[in-house]
Design an enzyme around this catalytic site. Structure first.
Site, short mmCIF file in Angstrom:
data_model
loop_
_atom_site.label_atom_id
_atom_site.label_comp_id
_atom_site.label_asym_id
_atom_site.label_seq_id
_atom_site.Cartn_x
_atom_site.Cartn_y
_atom_site.Cartn_z
N SER A 288 48.03 22.04 6.11
CA SER A 288 49.46 22.10 6.43
C SER A 288 50.23 22.79 5.32
O SER A 288 49.71 23.02 4.22
CB SER A 288 50.01 20.68 6.60
OG SER A 288 50.06 20.01 5.34
N CYS A 289 51.48 23.11 5.60
CA CYS A 289 52.33 23.74 4.59
C CYS A 289 52.50 22.83 3.38
O CYS A 289 52.48 23.28 2.24
CB CYS A 289 53.69 24.11 5.19
SG CYS A 289 54.58 22.72 5.95
N THR A 319 61.74 21.11 12.32
CA THR A 319 60.85 22.07 12.99
C THR A 319 61.07 22.02 14.50
O THR A 319 61.79 21.16 15.02
CB THR A 319 59.37 21.76 12.68
OG1 THR A 319 59.02 20.52 13.31
CG2 THR A 319 59.12 21.68 11.19
N ASN A 320 60.40 22.93 15.20
CA ASN A 320 60.51 23.00 16.66
C ASN A 320 59.99 21.76 17.36
O ASN A 320 60.29 21.55 18.54
CB ASN A 320 59.74 24.23 17.18
CG ASN A 320 60.62 25.46 17.27
OD1 ASN A 320 61.83 25.35 17.40
ND2 ASN A 320 60.00 26.62 17.19
#
Length: 481
Positions: A288-289, A319-320
């Site tokens: 993940s980021c 986030t989306n």
């Protein structure tokens, strides 16, 4: 002449020098697949002002501004050499030349420092490696931008296709428009045209086929001339080996997931454990980021001081996956309005540390809060160290790590006293150490780590893809000549 006039004349002179550097940098990139760097920052396709600003960055490193007059001779020397595909840092060349006491000429020193990229030692460029993007959302479009930017001579990674579900009338036009303009990351650097008849997007001369499919099993990539490709799954729909194996269709050789992998799928953080990827591994994850943001500095601290335990609190942009306004969501809190609330949620980054750093036995816990900003997050890493130290020592160490260590592409460093999240939009590093916020008391250290959870993470994805594709070119000079 007044002091102000002297300063302005100096600026104009430096502008002229930077302007002269642009064609040299461009020619090296196009014809020899050489990326010119300045303290790990690419100078390819940069403007005059961008080149000057990148040089000024050296102020926070060595206490003085690196001038284009210092680096120009090294760039000129590079143009005379028989270079192969590589990355060459002219900032490092200038710094190492200054510290060298052998009285060599710039030309002789440069030739010696980059000898591994010249003559019989150089890597010969190949035909390039095909890449397919499965999904074209936030990460997918940024990865596409990076692939197009790095196309260079055409011998590296080549974005051949994008796979999406059909979206109705003018689908491809709308997707191309989203690639062309981005509310956070700005305009695409180049030109984009669309051929609806052939479902093709042409971006800076790169012809990209848009394939419509609802499932991997519907696609034969060889029908589009694609072979031995690396497929980057940006959907997150499949995260285990069984699901991701569905992508291993004719024309696809490897699958890279842009989300944490489950089960035995390797979670790779470039700069930390990318060299553990087995040559025959066909499925892997870029984690993940947040994992990419915390693992490199965590490794750096563990290597120098030892880490007995730690906790990471991430303050993450929305986030989306969250709702704009309150509405049903399968998660408990993510249904509440993302732009209007701070939302407590979970992060798997702490548990993912074990996959990337198996030798680190220290327990690491983690939690997360989503906040109403569209991009850039901060990880607050609280560590119990194996020995006592002080703030100055830790900052000096992390500054040096960001410049000369194998983690210099992952860890950046800022001393700006007024830094805020929007300052780091577009950062290509996995995380940026905020020197002003760092706290150290004996064996306790708290690091504040900014990260562009979209673009910085996408850069890490590209580095992993370059590595597994065999086009991750060596960087010169080494830390010592």
């Amino acid at each position: 002449m007044t002091v102000n006039e002297d300063s302005f004349t100096n600026w104009k002179n430096r502008e002229e020098i930077a302007e002269s550097m642009i064609p040299m940098i461009g020619k090296l990139h196009r014809e020899r697949d050489v990326t010119v760097l300045l303290h790990s920052r690419s100078l390819v396709n940069k403007s005059v002002v961008s080149i000057l600003k990148t040089h000024r960055f050296a102020r926070q490193i060595a206490g003085y501004e690196l001038s284009v007059t210092d680096t120009l001779p090294f760039l000129q020397a590079l143009t005379t050499l028989d270079l192969g595909p590589s990355q060459i840092d002219i900032g490092m060349l200038a710094a190492m030349y200054k510290a060298d006491d052998r009285a060599l000429s710039v030309e002789a020193f440069t030739a010696e420092a980059v000898a591994g990229a010249t003559g019989a030692n150089k890597i010969e460029g190949g035909e390039g490696r095909d890449v397919v993007l499965y999904g074209f959302g936030r990460i997918g479009r940024l990865v596409a931008r990076l692939l197009i930017e790095k196309a260079g001579s055409g011998n590296g990674l080549r974005l051949r296709a994008i796979v999406v579900r059909g979206g109705g009338d003018q689908d491809i036009v709308k997707r191309a428009s989203l690639l062309r303009r981005d509310s956070i990351h700005g305009q695409f650097q180049g030109t984009i045209t669309v051929d609806e008849a052939t479902s093709t997007i042409n971006a800076n001369g790169n012809e990209i086929k848009v394939i419509y499919a609802n499932d991997p099993s519907e696609i034969d990539y060889t029908a589009y001339g694609i072979k031995d490709a690396i497929l980057i799954d940006n959907t997150g729909k499949w995260r285990d080996r069984e699901g991701l194996s569905e992508h291993l269709r004719p024309g696809i050789d490897k699958v890279v997931l842009t989300a944490p992998g489950k089960g035995d799928v390797p979670n790779i953080v470039h700069g930390v454990n990318h060299d553990t990827i087995k040559p025959d591994e066909q499925i892997l994850s870029c984690a993940s980021c947040t994992t990419n943001a915390i693992v490199p500095p965590l490794k750096a601290m563990a290597d120098e001081y030892g880490v007995l335990r730690g906790h990471v609190e991430t303050v993450h942009s929305f986030t989306n996956d969250q709702n704009l306004l309150d509405n049903y969501h399968k998660a408990d809190r993510r249904g509440r309005s993302a732009p209007l609330n701070m939302v407590i949620t979970e992060t798997g980054a702490a548990s993912a540390v074990a996959k990337a750093l198996p030798d680190l036995k220290a327990p690491i816990t983690g939690s997360s809060i989503r906040v109403p900003v569209p991009d850039v997050s901060i990880a607050i890493l609280s560590l119990r160290l194996g020995r006592e130290t002080n703030r100055e020592e830790v900052l000096d160490y992390l500054r040096d790590v960001s410049l000369t260590s194998p983690l210099k592409r992952q860890i950046d460093f800022t001393t700006a006293p007024d830094a805020v999240s929007s300052d780091f939009i577009g950062s290509r590093h996995a995380s940026i150490v905020d020197a002003g916020a760092t706290k150290v008391d004996g064996d306790n250290a708290i690091l504040y780590l900014w990260y562009d959870n979209e673009f910085g993470y996408s850069c890490q994805v590209i580095r992993v893809v370059q590595h597994v594709s065999g086009v991750e070119y060596p960087t010169y000079p080494a830390t010592a000549v």
